[in-house]
Scaffold this motif. Sequence first.
Motif, PDB file in Angstrom:
ATOM      1  N   SER A  12       0.830  -1.206   0.000  1.00  0.00           N
ATOM      2  CA  SER A  12       0.000   0.000   0.000  1.00  0.00           C
ATOM      3  C   SER A  12       0.868   1.261   0.000  1.00  0.00           C
ATOM      4  O   SER A  12       0.420   2.316  -0.460  1.00  0.00           O
ATOM      5  CB  SER A  12      -0.937  -0.001   1.207  1.00  0.00           C
ATOM      6  OG  SER A  12      -0.186   0.008   2.393  1.00  0.00           O
ATOM      7  N   THR A 168       3.168   1.624   6.586  1.00  0.00           N
ATOM      8  CA  THR A 168       1.908   1.288   5.925  1.00  0.00           C
ATOM      9  C   THR A 168       1.219   2.558   5.414  1.00  0.00           C
ATOM     10  O   THR A 168       1.872   3.602   5.307  1.00  0.00           O
ATOM     11  CB  THR A 168       1.027   0.464   6.905  1.00  0.00           C
ATOM     12  OG1 THR A 168      -0.159   0.074   6.228  1.00  0.00           O
ATOM     13  CG2 THR A 168       0.683   1.228   8.170  1.00  0.00           C
ATOM     14  N   ASP A 169      -0.078   2.462   5.075  1.00  0.00           N
ATOM     15  CA  ASP A 169      -0.736   3.639   4.489  1.00  0.00           C
ATOM     16  C   ASP A 169      -1.597   4.401   5.500  1.00  0.00           C
ATOM     17  O   ASP A 169      -2.379   5.261   5.116  1.00  0.00           O
ATOM     18  CB  ASP A 169      -1.567   3.237   3.252  1.00  0.00           C
ATOM     19  CG  ASP A 169      -2.697   2.292   3.615  1.00  0.00           C
ATOM     20  OD1 ASP A 169      -2.699   1.755   4.745  1.00  0.00           O
ATOM     21  OD2 ASP A 169      -3.574   2.078   2.769  1.00  0.00           O
ATOM     22  N   TYR A 174      -5.312   2.757  15.154  1.00  0.00           N
ATOM     23  CA  TYR A 174      -6.475   3.432  15.751  1.00  0.00           C
ATOM     24  C   TYR A 174      -7.303   2.418  16.524  1.00  0.00           C
ATOM     25  O   TYR A 174      -7.119   1.204  16.370  1.00  0.00           O
ATOM     26  CB  TYR A 174      -7.321   4.081  14.640  1.00  0.00           C
ATOM     27  CG  TYR A 174      -6.688   5.348  14.097  1.00  0.00           C
ATOM     28  CD1 TYR A 174      -7.113   6.602  14.512  1.00  0.00           C
ATOM     29  CD2 TYR A 174      -5.626   5.272  13.194  1.00  0.00           C
ATOM     30  CE1 TYR A 174      -6.507   7.757  14.025  1.00  0.00           C
ATOM     31  CE2 TYR A 174      -5.014   6.417  12.708  1.00  0.00           C
ATOM     32  CZ  TYR A 174      -5.466   7.658  13.135  1.00  0.00           C
ATOM     33  OH  TYR A 174      -4.862   8.791  12.671  1.00  0.00           O
ATOM     34  N   ASP A 177     -10.695   0.502  12.500  1.00  0.00           N
ATOM     35  CA  ASP A 177     -10.228   0.877  11.159  1.00  0.00           C
ATOM     36  C   ASP A 177     -10.737   2.272  10.790  1.00  0.00           C
ATOM     37  O   ASP A 177     -11.947   2.473  10.646  1.00  0.00           O
ATOM     38  CB  ASP A 177     -10.739  -0.163  10.150  1.00  0.00           C
ATOM     39  CG  ASP A 177     -10.156   0.077   8.763  1.00  0.00           C
ATOM     40  OD1 ASP A 177      -9.566   1.144   8.533  1.00  0.00           O
ATOM     41  OD2 ASP A 177     -10.294  -0.829   7.919  1.00  0.00           O
ATOM     42  N   ARG A 179     -10.811   3.803   8.128  1.00  0.00           N
ATOM     43  CA  ARG A 179     -11.559   3.862   6.852  1.00  0.00           C
ATOM     44  C   ARG A 179     -13.055   3.681   7.089  1.00  0.00           C
ATOM     45  O   ARG A 179     -13.879   4.315   6.446  1.00  0.00           O
ATOM     46  CB  ARG A 179     -11.146   2.700   5.946  1.00  0.00           C
ATOM     47  CG  ARG A 179      -9.884   2.906   5.208  1.00  0.00           C
ATOM     48  CD  ARG A 179      -9.647   1.650   4.373  1.00  0.00           C
ATOM     49  NE  ARG A 179      -8.237   1.426   4.188  1.00  0.00           N
ATOM     50  CZ  ARG A 179      -7.540   1.959   3.200  1.00  0.00           C
ATOM     51  NH1 ARG A 179      -8.132   2.723   2.319  1.00  0.00           N
ATOM     52  NH2 ARG A 179      -6.255   1.721   3.105  1.00  0.00           N
ATOM     53  N   LYS A 202     -10.147  -2.642  17.576  1.00  0.00           N
ATOM     54  CA  LYS A 202     -10.612  -3.534  16.495  1.00  0.00           C
ATOM     55  C   LYS A 202      -9.655  -3.400  15.321  1.00  0.00           C
ATOM     56  O   LYS A 202      -9.389  -2.289  14.860  1.00  0.00           O
ATOM     57  CB  LYS A 202     -12.023  -3.139  16.063  1.00  0.00           C
ATOM     58  CG  LYS A 202     -13.040  -3.383  17.139  1.00  0.00           C
ATOM     59  CD  LYS A 202     -14.435  -3.053  16.632  1.00  0.00           C
ATOM     60  CE  LYS A 202     -15.409  -2.926  17.779  1.00  0.00           C
ATOM     61  NZ  LYS A 202     -15.091  -1.828  18.701  1.00  0.00           N
ATOM     62  N   SER A 208      -5.766  -2.665   2.497  1.00  0.00           N
ATOM     63  CA  SER A 208      -6.081  -1.830   1.354  1.00  0.00           C
ATOM     64  C   SER A 208      -6.185  -2.746   0.124  1.00  0.00           C
ATOM     65  O   SER A 208      -5.929  -3.946   0.216  1.00  0.00           O
ATOM     66  CB  SER A 208      -4.965  -0.802   1.169  1.00  0.00           C
ATOM     67  OG  SER A 208      -3.729  -1.466   1.201  1.00  0.00           O
ATOM     68  N   LYS A 218      -0.297  -6.820  11.600  1.00  0.00           N
ATOM     69  CA  LYS A 218       0.713  -5.914  12.181  1.00  0.00           C
ATOM     70  C   LYS A 218       0.746  -6.068  13.700  1.00  0.00           C
ATOM     71  O   LYS A 218       1.812  -6.015  14.318  1.00  0.00           O
ATOM     72  CB  LYS A 218       0.437  -4.465  11.771  1.00  0.00           C
ATOM     73  CG  LYS A 218       0.725  -4.274  10.291  1.00  0.00           C
ATOM     74  CD  LYS A 218       0.428  -2.908   9.786  1.00  0.00           C
ATOM     75  CE  LYS A 218       0.544  -2.816   8.278  1.00  0.00           C
ATOM     76  NZ  LYS A 218       0.205  -3.995   7.468  1.00  0.00           N
TER      77      LYS A 218
HETATM   78  N1  LIG Z   1      -7.425  -0.398  13.991  1.00  0.00           N
HETATM   79  C1  LIG Z   1      -6.900   0.001  12.834  1.00  0.00           C
HETATM   80  N2  LIG Z   1      -6.101   1.103  12.803  1.00  0.00           N
HETATM   81  C2  LIG Z   1      -5.532   1.529  11.633  1.00  0.00           C
HETATM   82  N3  LIG Z   1      -5.731   0.919  10.441  1.00  0.00           N
HETATM   83  C3  LIG Z   1      -6.514  -0.191  10.386  1.00  0.00           C
HETATM   84  C4  LIG Z   1      -7.128  -0.696  11.585  1.00  0.00           C
HETATM   85  N4  LIG Z   1      -7.817  -1.816  11.240  1.00  0.00           N
HETATM   86  C5  LIG Z   1      -7.657  -1.993   9.924  1.00  0.00           C
HETATM   87  N5  LIG Z   1      -6.873  -1.032   9.375  1.00  0.00           N
HETATM   88  C6  LIG Z   1      -6.543  -0.959   7.940  1.00  0.00           C
HETATM   89  O1  LIG Z   1      -5.266  -1.554   7.690  1.00  0.00           O
HETATM   90  C7  LIG Z   1      -4.798  -1.013   6.458  1.00  0.00           C
HETATM   91  C8  LIG Z   1      -3.301  -1.305   6.274  1.00  0.00           C
HETATM   92  O2  LIG Z   1      -3.127  -2.672   6.034  1.00  0.00           O
HETATM   93  P1  LIG Z   1      -2.567  -3.229   4.624  1.00  0.00           P
HETATM   94  O3  LIG Z   1      -3.405  -2.709   3.520  1.00  0.00           O
HETATM   95  O4  LIG Z   1      -2.430  -4.713   4.774  1.00  0.00           O
HETATM   96  O5  LIG Z   1      -1.187  -2.480   4.578  1.00  0.00           O
HETATM   97  P2  LIG Z   1       0.258  -2.880   4.066  1.00  0.00           P
HETATM   98  O6  LIG Z   1       0.183  -3.076   2.582  1.00  0.00           O
HETATM   99  O7  LIG Z   1       1.048  -1.683   4.467  1.00  0.00           O
HETATM  100  O8  LIG Z   1       0.671  -4.120   4.812  1.00  0.00           O
HETATM  101  C9  LIG Z   1      -5.137   0.447   6.568  1.00  0.00           C
HETATM  102  O9  LIG Z   1      -5.292   1.038   5.308  1.00  0.00           O
HETATM  103  C10 LIG Z   1      -6.432   0.452   7.372  1.00  0.00           C
HETATM  104  O10 LIG Z   1      -7.579   0.662   6.574  1.00  0.00           O
END
Ligand SMILES: Nc1ncnc2c1ncn2[C@@H]1O[C@H](COP(=O)(O)OP(=O)(O)O)[C@@H](O)[C@H]1O
Length: 372
Positions: A12, A168-169, A174, A177, A179, A202, A208, A218
């Motif tokens: 992402s 990450t993006d 938080y 999520d 989003r 959560k 993404s 993560k």
């Molecule tokens: N509690 C949370 N806090 C922040 N982001 C979250 C949370 N839960 C889910 N996300 C989502 O996780 C996404 C990042 O994961 P991912 O797309 O797998 O990233 P990467 O490609 O960097 O591994 C964010 O864009 C966000 O929408």
Amino acid sequence: MPQTIVIKIGTSSLTQPQTGQLALATIATLVEILSQLRQQGHQVILVSSGAVGVGCARLGLTERPKAIAQKQAVAAVGQGRLMRVYDDLFNTLQQPIAQVLLTRGDLVSRSRYVNVYHTFAELLKLGVIPVVNENDTVAVDELKFGDNDTLSALVASLVEADYLFLLTDVDRLYSADPRSFPDAQPIALVKNIEQLTQMQVKTSDRGSQWGTGGMTTKIAAARIATAAGVRTVITEGRFPHNICKILQGEPLGTQFEPQSQPNRARKRWIAYGLIPMGKLTLDKGAVTAIAQEGKSLLAAGVMAISGEFDSQEAVELCDMQGRAIARGIVNYSSAELQKILGRHSREISTILGYAAAETVVHRDNLVLNYQD
Ligand SMILES: Nc1ncnc2c1ncn2[C@@H]1O[C@H](COP(=O)(O)OP(=O)(O)O)[C@@H](O)[C@H]1O
Ligand SMILES: N[C@@H](CCC(=O)OP(=O)(O)O)C(=O)O
């Protein structure tokens, strides 16, 4: 003081969300920052995703492939392109790099695990930045990391890194999520991972469009890394300068404090390198003996088993409520254990017809408090 720093960048951050094309400005800045860190004397490892994303862009695919063979083929196209870009950029700054492609099996076998450790140690000694990814093209389902968050945490644990940065993006973790929940609260510091359950955070595993695993992987990575004594930070990949600011003490991103008394290397390998092949359910007395008194597990305390495993494979040890309380290397196969569970150690040789180990899992091969 020179530090060992592992930086993981997700698809992402490496690619443009709309087109899947490489985010060149981000990659170039990251390359500059990592080269600077090297020049300052730090040891740096980059874990880079992007093989599938870049392969898709190269082949004009607009969605991440779902079929395994297609994903593996696309990754083979993308990995080469990705390394070409990294090598061109790092080379401009006279920074040597190396490609290290790993599969889960490389960390399951103790000899291969130790071998990988020596390879990293040698590369770091030579001043090289290893660029690591899962060997997607050959990985099979049963022996897969599946996501690079976990892979980066295992690498950080292997090399006993000081820091693991998960780029990450989103700017940080938080309470949910952001989003889907725009009112979600940012979390700056996590003193221990159990805090996240209390805070009811959560972490949807929906990432993404191009990412894998979302925040769930993560957090799992932070758990592995902090248990190994590695300070872990989730921060935004678009601003690689934040890595330097965080190293200088700025409270950016979400920072997870490392455990003060991490397990030793061999126990970390048992806890996270090995893949458990079965489960043993223990009675109350056995749980107390292993969890509070530091004892080995005896057959008398095993109530039930599930799964098929051989002697010297890893198993998960659960309490009567099914909670995983430990992992260990078992001295009996599942077939043998089925015959001796609940029995006293002195009866074992009569039941099996041969003299065997006194313990089911010896305390030297047992790691407590393992959690996913
Ligand atoms: N509690 C949370 N806090 C922040 N982001 C979250 C949370 N839960 C889910 N996300 C989502 O996780 C996404 C990042 O994961 P991912 O797309 O797998 O990233 P990467 O490609 O960097 O591994 C964010 O864009 C966000 O929408
Ligand atoms: N090994 C895969 C990456 C898997 C992965 O974890 O992706 P991401 O969630 O973007 O870090 C690839 O190179 O495409």
